[in-house]
Design an enzyme around this catalytic site. Sequence first.
Site, mmCIF file in Angstrom:
data_model
loop_
_atom_site.group_PDB
_atom_site.id
_atom_site.type_symbol
_atom_site.label_atom_id
_atom_site.label_comp_id
_atom_site.label_asym_id
_atom_site.label_seq_id
_atom_site.Cartn_x
_atom_site.Cartn_y
_atom_site.Cartn_z
ATOM 1 N N ASN A 42 0.826 -1.220 -0.082
ATOM 2 C CA ASN A 42 -0.061 0.132 0.167
ATOM 3 C C ASN A 42 0.892 1.172 -0.047
ATOM 4 O OD1 ASN A 42 0.553 0.823 2.958
ATOM 5 N ND2 ASN A 42 -0.479 -1.150 3.255
ATOM 6 N N ASP A 69 -4.174 -6.473 5.263
ATOM 7 C CA ASP A 69 -5.241 -7.179 6.071
ATOM 8 C C ASP A 69 -5.422 -8.773 5.315
ATOM 9 O OD1 ASP A 69 -6.068 -5.325 7.967
ATOM 10 O OD2 ASP A 69 -7.449 -4.418 6.223
ATOM 11 N N LYS A 105 8.323 -17.095 -10.885
ATOM 12 C CA LYS A 105 7.763 -15.998 -11.456
ATOM 13 C C LYS A 105 6.351 -16.484 -12.287
ATOM 14 C CE LYS A 105 7.931 -12.084 -15.037
ATOM 15 N NZ LYS A 105 8.336 -11.844 -16.092
ATOM 16 N N PHE A 127 -4.395 3.221 15.128
ATOM 17 C CA PHE A 127 -4.650 4.292 14.010
ATOM 18 C C PHE A 127 -5.779 3.748 13.134
ATOM 19 C CE2 PHE A 127 -1.551 7.685 13.197
ATOM 20 C CZ PHE A 127 -0.652 7.576 14.364
ATOM 21 N N LYS A 135 -13.216 0.613 16.549
ATOM 22 C CA LYS A 135 -11.725 -0.062 16.713
ATOM 23 C C LYS A 135 -11.383 -0.135 18.040
ATOM 24 C CE LYS A 135 -10.618 0.156 11.855
ATOM 25 N NZ LYS A 135 -10.290 0.990 10.973
ATOM 26 N N LYS A 174 -10.902 -3.730 19.763
ATOM 27 C CA LYS A 174 -9.491 -4.189 19.911
ATOM 28 C C LYS A 174 -9.074 -3.807 20.913
ATOM 29 C CE LYS A 174 -8.523 -3.687 14.737
ATOM 30 N NZ LYS A 174 -7.428 -3.617 13.889
HETATM 31 N N1 CTP Z 1 -3.415 -3.328 12.191
HETATM 32 C C1 CTP Z 1 -2.384 -4.724 12.712
HETATM 33 N N2 CTP Z 1 -2.625 -5.802 12.070
HETATM 34 C C2 CTP Z 1 -3.429 -6.064 10.967
HETATM 35 C C3 CTP Z 1 -3.999 -4.950 10.466
HETATM 36 C C4 CTP Z 1 -4.062 -3.797 11.104
HETATM 37 O O1 CTP Z 1 -2.026 -4.477 13.736
HETATM 38 N N3 CTP Z 1 -3.377 -7.271 10.441
HETATM 39 C C5 CTP Z 1 -3.397 -2.219 12.838
HETATM 40 C C6 CTP Z 1 -3.041 -1.054 12.118
HETATM 41 O O2 CTP Z 1 -1.405 -0.796 12.500
HETATM 42 C C7 CTP Z 1 -3.704 -0.021 12.780
HETATM 43 C C8 CTP Z 1 -5.101 -0.482 12.899
HETATM 44 O O3 CTP Z 1 -4.907 -1.801 13.206
HETATM 45 O O4 CTP Z 1 -3.177 0.578 13.886
HETATM 46 C C9 CTP Z 1 -6.043 -0.492 11.792
HETATM 47 O O5 CTP Z 1 -7.205 -0.967 11.892
HETATM 48 P P1 CTP Z 1 -7.926 -2.023 10.985
HETATM 49 O O6 CTP Z 1 -8.998 -2.561 11.648
HETATM 50 O O7 CTP Z 1 -6.996 -2.834 10.406
HETATM 51 O O8 CTP Z 1 -8.088 -0.929 9.921
HETATM 52 P P2 CTP Z 1 -8.521 -1.090 8.385
HETATM 53 O O9 CTP Z 1 -7.589 -2.240 7.931
HETATM 54 O O10 CTP Z 1 -8.927 0.017 8.038
HETATM 55 O O11 CTP Z 1 -9.997 -1.798 9.042
HETATM 56 P P3 CTP Z 1 -11.307 -2.136 8.144
HETATM 57 O O12 CTP Z 1 -11.063 -3.027 7.034
HETATM 58 O O13 CTP Z 1 -12.221 -2.689 9.148
HETATM 59 O O14 CTP Z 1 -11.831 -0.577 7.924
#
Ligand code: CTP
Length: 405
Positions: free
Chosen positions: A212, A281, A291, A325, A339, A343
């Site tokens: 990303n 995620d 490849k 975050f 969140k 969490k």
């Molecule tokens: N985070 C984490 N491990 C993951 C994904 C996210 O520790 N596998 C942490 C990030 O560092 C950040 C927070 O979770 O502090 C973000 O929350 P998250 O729920 O992952 O946000 P999004 O991916 O935007 O979730 P959603 O798809 O529910 O909007």
Amino acid sequence: MMSGKKRVLLCVTGGIAVFKAAALTSKLSQSGFDVKVLMTKSAAEFVTPLTFQALSRNPVHMDTFNEKDPEKIAHIDIADWADLVIVAPATANVIGKIANGIADDMVTTTLLAVTAPVMIAPAMNVHMYAHPAVTKNMDTLRSFGYTFIEPGEGFLACGYEGKGRMEEPEVIVKEAEAFFSQQLHPQWKGRNVLVTAGPTQETIDPVRFFSNRSSGKMGYSIAEEAAKRGATVTLVSGPSSLLDPPGVTTVRVTTAEEMYDAVISRYHDQDLVIKSAAVADYRPSETFEQKVKKSNDDMTIPMERTKDILKELGERKEHQILVGFAAESEQVISYAEKKLQSKNLDMVCANSIVDPGSGFQSNTNAITLIRRDQEAQSLPLLQKKEVATKILDAADELFEERDKR
Ligand code: CTP
């Protein structure tokens, strides 16, 4: 940068590194310090006092007996004026003199009269630096409470390569900033802080990955600011082009799984964890050894969930303060509040990634701090460095609340 200008007295002694002291004077002034310069006669053989006067916008003193103001005794007056003294470059000669209480010029006389902390940045030939007399004098000064900004290794003007090169002006400025920051935030000393930053990369095949747009700037700024305040900081960073922040232990990882291992294994020892990384995620369910060649017109890559590191930290929480975050494109506050609950966090830093000047890649960010049982605190658009100070100030309040419990 700071309220009321902090006063730095720069003592410049004679060596080729005097040219770096000119850059140091300029950078100290640019960073918001009020700078006064004292020089030895040999320093003035390399760069004229006029250069330092122009860069510091203050008169430069060299001669103890040239008393310009009959109302004052210059070396005592300047010694009392200083909040911090930096000797840069410090020759073997000046180190020897101050270690033995010799005061025979403006610099050494003033140094004897100073009560403010003194930082010394030596610069000399590699063999001179290794001489037992210099080592002994430095040890003596350490026992008096002086601190050293050790010289770096590299090419020396004398043609040798090794230790003896005056530390770079940028590093010395950061040391000065850290000194004042620690005075202002003494409570951060002894706190263990872990910060995550940057994106993760999830491998598809030897040449491709999913990732990303995260640059890591927000997390790096938080890590640097916490270290400046005196905390013991570990930064677990996904791939980022940023340099390791000074005074921080930086652990580089690539995938979400590696970040998980790096964070979980260090969790128990932390007082504060700030998870600013943009962790993937999902990752490809399968990683191809070779490849992947193109074949059909369309292509599907099956994906599986990565571990949610932050969620697991929330579940395993002991004494730690946990900050997450939330980057959202809609319903920023309500999603962030969810969140916070789901969490088990103490604070969420929420930002809208659709706002101009905010979020990934940018040097600025506009975030809202969301804590339990408190009104959301919306910050204006700020430099990420300033956002970092606000997040740590808010963390300070969380520490206070925790300690009351
Ligand atoms: N985070 C984490 N491990 C993951 C994904 C996210 O520790 N596998 C942490 C990030 O560092 C950040 C927070 O979770 O502090 C973000 O929350 P998250 O729920 O992952 O946000 P999004 O991916 O935007 O979730 P959603 O798809 O529910 O909007």
